[in-house]
Each structure stands twice: as C-alpha cells, then as structure tokens.
Design a protein around this motif. Structure first.
Motif, PDB file in Angstrom:
ATOM      1  N   VAL A 113       0.857  -1.182   0.000  1.00 47.62           N
ATOM      2  CA  VAL A 113       0.000   0.000   0.000  1.00 47.62           C
ATOM      3  C   VAL A 113       0.893   1.230   0.000  1.00 47.62           C
ATOM      4  N   ILE A 114       0.430   2.235  -0.693  1.00 48.39           N
ATOM      5  CA  ILE A 114       1.177   3.477  -0.816  1.00 48.39           C
ATOM      6  C   ILE A 114       0.533   4.507   0.097  1.00 48.39           C
ATOM      7  N   THR A 115       1.351   5.147   0.905  1.00 45.55           N
ATOM      8  CA  THR A 115       0.878   6.152   1.848  1.00 45.55           C
ATOM      9  C   THR A 115       1.744   7.399   1.718  1.00 45.55           C
ATOM     10  N   HIS A 116       1.319   8.485   2.346  1.00 47.42           N
ATOM     11  CA  HIS A 116       2.091   9.730   2.345  1.00 47.42           C
ATOM     12  C   HIS A 116       2.493  10.094   0.917  1.00 47.42           C
ATOM     13  N   TYR A 117       1.495  10.201   0.067  1.00 40.39           N
ATOM     14  CA  TYR A 117       1.745  10.447  -1.342  1.00 40.39           C
ATOM     15  C   TYR A 117       1.285  11.836  -1.762  1.00 40.39           C
ATOM     16  N   HIS A 118       1.829  12.266  -2.877  1.00 43.00           N
ATOM     17  CA  HIS A 118       1.498  13.551  -3.496  1.00 43.00           C
ATOM     18  C   HIS A 118       0.988  13.206  -4.891  1.00 43.00           C
ATOM     19  N   MET A 119      -0.299  13.411  -5.136  1.00 43.12           N
ATOM     20  CA  MET A 119      -0.934  12.923  -6.357  1.00 43.12           C
ATOM     21  C   MET A 119      -0.173  13.248  -7.646  1.00 43.12           C
ATOM     22  N   PRO A 120       0.349  14.461  -7.841  1.00 42.21           N
ATOM     23  CA  PRO A 120       1.062  14.710  -9.102  1.00 42.21           C
ATOM     24  C   PRO A 120       2.274  13.790  -9.319  1.00 42.21           C
ATOM     25  N   LYS A 121       2.856  13.286  -8.246  1.00 38.92           N
ATOM     26  CA  LYS A 121       4.020  12.405  -8.372  1.00 38.92           C
ATOM     27  C   LYS A 121       3.624  10.974  -8.731  1.00 38.92           C
ATOM     28  N   LEU A 122       2.328  10.653  -8.658  1.00 37.26           N
ATOM     29  CA  LEU A 122       1.880   9.290  -8.937  1.00 37.26           C
ATOM     30  C   LEU A 122       1.582   9.040 -10.407  1.00 37.26           C
ATOM     31  N   GLY A 123       1.410  10.102 -11.198  1.00 34.92           N
ATOM     32  CA  GLY A 123       1.117   9.926 -12.617  1.00 34.92           C
ATOM     33  C   GLY A 123      -0.131   9.093 -12.821  1.00 34.92           C
ATOM     34  N   ASP A 124      -0.096   8.194 -13.801  1.00 33.27           N
ATOM     35  CA  ASP A 124      -1.219   7.305 -14.102  1.00 33.27           C
ATOM     36  C   ASP A 124      -1.110   6.042 -13.239  1.00 33.27           C
ATOM     37  N   TYR A 125      -1.191   6.239 -11.920  1.00 33.54           N
ATOM     38  CA  TYR A 125      -0.930   5.140 -10.995  1.00 33.54           C
ATOM     39  C   TYR A 125      -1.818   3.912 -11.178  1.00 33.54           C
ATOM     40  N   PRO A 126      -3.116   4.031 -11.534  1.00 33.95           N
ATOM     41  CA  PRO A 126      -3.891   2.783 -11.676  1.00 33.95           C
ATOM     42  C   PRO A 126      -3.304   1.844 -12.731  1.00 33.95           C
ATOM     43  N   SER A 127      -2.896   2.381 -13.867  1.00 35.40           N
ATOM     44  CA  SER A 127      -2.337   1.504 -14.903  1.00 35.40           C
ATOM     45  C   SER A 127      -0.950   0.994 -14.507  1.00 35.40           C
ATOM     46  N   VAL A 128      -0.171   1.795 -13.784  1.00 34.54           N
ATOM     47  CA  VAL A 128       1.139   1.340 -13.310  1.00 34.54           C
ATOM     48  C   VAL A 128       0.968   0.227 -12.283  1.00 34.54           C
ATOM     49  N   PHE A 129       0.064   0.395 -11.334  1.00 32.01           N
ATOM     50  CA  PHE A 129      -0.153  -0.618 -10.298  1.00 32.01           C
ATOM     51  C   PHE A 129      -0.563  -1.961 -10.907  1.00 32.01           C
ATOM     52  N   GLU A 130      -1.277  -1.941 -12.029  1.00 36.65           N
ATOM     53  CA  GLU A 130      -1.706  -3.186 -12.673  1.00 36.65           C
ATOM     54  C   GLU A 130      -0.526  -4.018 -13.170  1.00 36.65           C
ATOM     55  N   THR A 131       0.626  -3.404 -13.372  1.00 35.86           N
ATOM     56  CA  THR A 131       1.797  -4.120 -13.890  1.00 35.86           C
ATOM     57  C   THR A 131       2.640  -4.752 -12.781  1.00 35.86           C
ATOM     58  N   PHE A 132       2.306  -4.492 -11.522  1.00 34.90           N
ATOM     59  CA  PHE A 132       3.067  -5.049 -10.406  1.00 34.90           C
ATOM     60  C   PHE A 132       2.740  -6.533 -10.240  1.00 34.90           C
ATOM     61  N   PRO A 133       3.686  -7.333  -9.735  1.00 38.64           N
ATOM     62  CA  PRO A 133       3.450  -8.768  -9.544  1.00 38.64           C
ATOM     63  C   PRO A 133       2.667  -9.092  -8.265  1.00 38.64           C
ATOM     64  N   PHE A 134       2.202  -8.078  -7.566  1.00 37.56           N
ATOM     65  CA  PHE A 134       1.417  -8.234  -6.344  1.00 37.56           C
ATOM     66  C   PHE A 134       0.411  -7.084  -6.304  1.00 37.56           C
ATOM     67  N   PRO A 135      -0.653  -7.219  -5.517  1.00 35.46           N
ATOM     68  CA  PRO A 135      -1.618  -6.124  -5.421  1.00 35.46           C
ATOM     69  C   PRO A 135      -0.990  -4.887  -4.767  1.00 35.46           C
ATOM     70  N   VAL A 136      -1.266  -3.728  -5.323  1.00 38.99           N
ATOM     71  CA  VAL A 136      -0.775  -2.469  -4.765  1.00 38.99           C
ATOM     72  C   VAL A 136      -1.870  -1.426  -4.940  1.00 38.99           C
ATOM     73  N   ARG A 137      -2.038  -0.590  -3.911  1.00 40.02           N
ATOM     74  CA  ARG A 137      -3.063   0.451  -3.971  1.00 40.02           C
ATOM     75  C   ARG A 137      -2.710   1.587  -3.035  1.00 40.02           C
ATOM     76  N   LEU A 138      -3.409   2.689  -3.202  1.00 41.01           N
ATOM     77  CA  LEU A 138      -3.266   3.828  -2.297  1.00 41.01           C
ATOM     78  C   LEU A 138      -4.100   3.572  -1.049  1.00 41.01           C
ATOM     79  N   VAL A 139      -3.647   4.073   0.084  1.00 39.28           N
ATOM     80  CA  VAL A 139      -4.448   3.997   1.309  1.00 39.28           C
ATOM     81  C   VAL A 139      -4.771   5.416   1.765  1.00 39.28           C
ATOM     82  N   HIS A 140      -5.745   5.511   2.640  1.00 36.72           N
ATOM     83  CA  HIS A 140      -6.225   6.790   3.134  1.00 36.72           C
ATOM     84  C   HIS A 140      -6.277   6.766   4.659  1.00 36.72           C
ATOM     85  N   ASP A 141      -6.239   7.919   5.266  1.00 34.88           N
ATOM     86  CA  ASP A 141      -6.308   8.023   6.721  1.00 34.88           C
ATOM     87  C   ASP A 141      -7.512   7.252   7.253  1.00 34.88           C
TER      88      ASP A 141
END
Length: 147
Positions: A113-141
């Motif tokens: 899970v990705i935390t303490h993030y700045h949205m502009p630095k994530l780019g097109d994160y949904p499509s990037v996360f799909e290429t990972f060999p494990f589940p990855v997602r953003l988390v929220h407070d």
C-alpha cells in the motif's frame, strides 16, 4: 520538537518512555518484534539527523513500514533485500512513481500500500499498479488493513 508542537512535556515525561532508536531489534515481547531499518530521508549534510523504517513481526506475519525515503529510493533495495513481507507500507511523497516503479516491483511481498503520497508524483498510478506482480493500492487516513 514536542515543545514546538505545544505538547504537555510534563505529561509526556511521566507517561511515555522515549529512547533514541538504533538499527536492529528495538522491541520484543512474547508476540511482537520490531526492528528499525535506517533510511536516508535527510540530506547527507544533516548527518546528525537519523530517519527510520520499521519491520513488525508477529505470528509469522511481517510488515515493513518504510517511513520517509529519500528521492528515488536508493535505500529501498537494501531495506527489502532477501526478505519476504506480508505487507509493505511505502511512502511516496518524495519520488515520482515512474522513477521507482522497477525498484518497488522487485519487492517480495504479498501486497503493498502506498501512503504519504502527493498525487502529481503518482502519474497514471492505476495503470502502473496493474503491472506489479502483487496487489498495490493507495491507502487513506483511518483505513484498517487485516492480514
């Protein structure tokens, strides 16, 4: 720092045992082990200021909280080297996802899970996360993750 945050220092001194962290095992009881892993969040000319990530181990489960990492994550490969995690909680405030994507993909983990993030630095994160060999997602407070 605690005084600057307007904390009641007398209360803290009476109720919290504060110690300077060092590399390696910093806590252990019958259930939980916590180890500190150095990071390079602060610039080299701040050599007296240390920063840490933490590995929590309990009942055969391992969780890495990276803490703040330096830009482009030069310390990250050493933090995860030859280890398997059930969960990696990775901060992403100081690097662009596209610059650290390959480093993160080499992690041996069940999920990230990705935390303490700045949205502009994530780019097109949904499509990037799909290429990972494990589940990855953003988390929220306020989220709870059960392993």
């Amino acid at each position: 720092w605690m005084e600057a945050l307007h904390n009641n220092m007398k209360y803290l001194a009476e109720n919290i045992d504060m110690k300077v962290t060092s590399k390696g095992k910093i806590y252990e009881d019958e259930n939980l082990t916590v180890s500190a892993v150095p990071t390079r969040h602060f610039p080299p000319d701040w050599s007296s200021v240390k920063s840490w990530g933490y590995v929590f181990e309990e009942n055969g489960k391992r969780v890495l909280f990276t803490g703040d990492l330096s830009g482009n994550f030069p310390e990250y490969p050493e933090m995860v080297k030859d280890q398997h995690f059930d969960l990696v909680v990775c901060e992403m405030a100081h690097s662009n996802l596209c610059d650290v994507e390959d480093i993160l993909k080499n992690t041996s983990t069940e999920k990230m899970v990705i935390t303490h993030y700045h949205m502009p630095k994530l780019g097109d994160y949904p499509s990037v996360f799909e290429t990972f060999p494990f589940p990855v997602r953003l988390v929220h407070d306020g989220e709870v993750i059960e392993l």
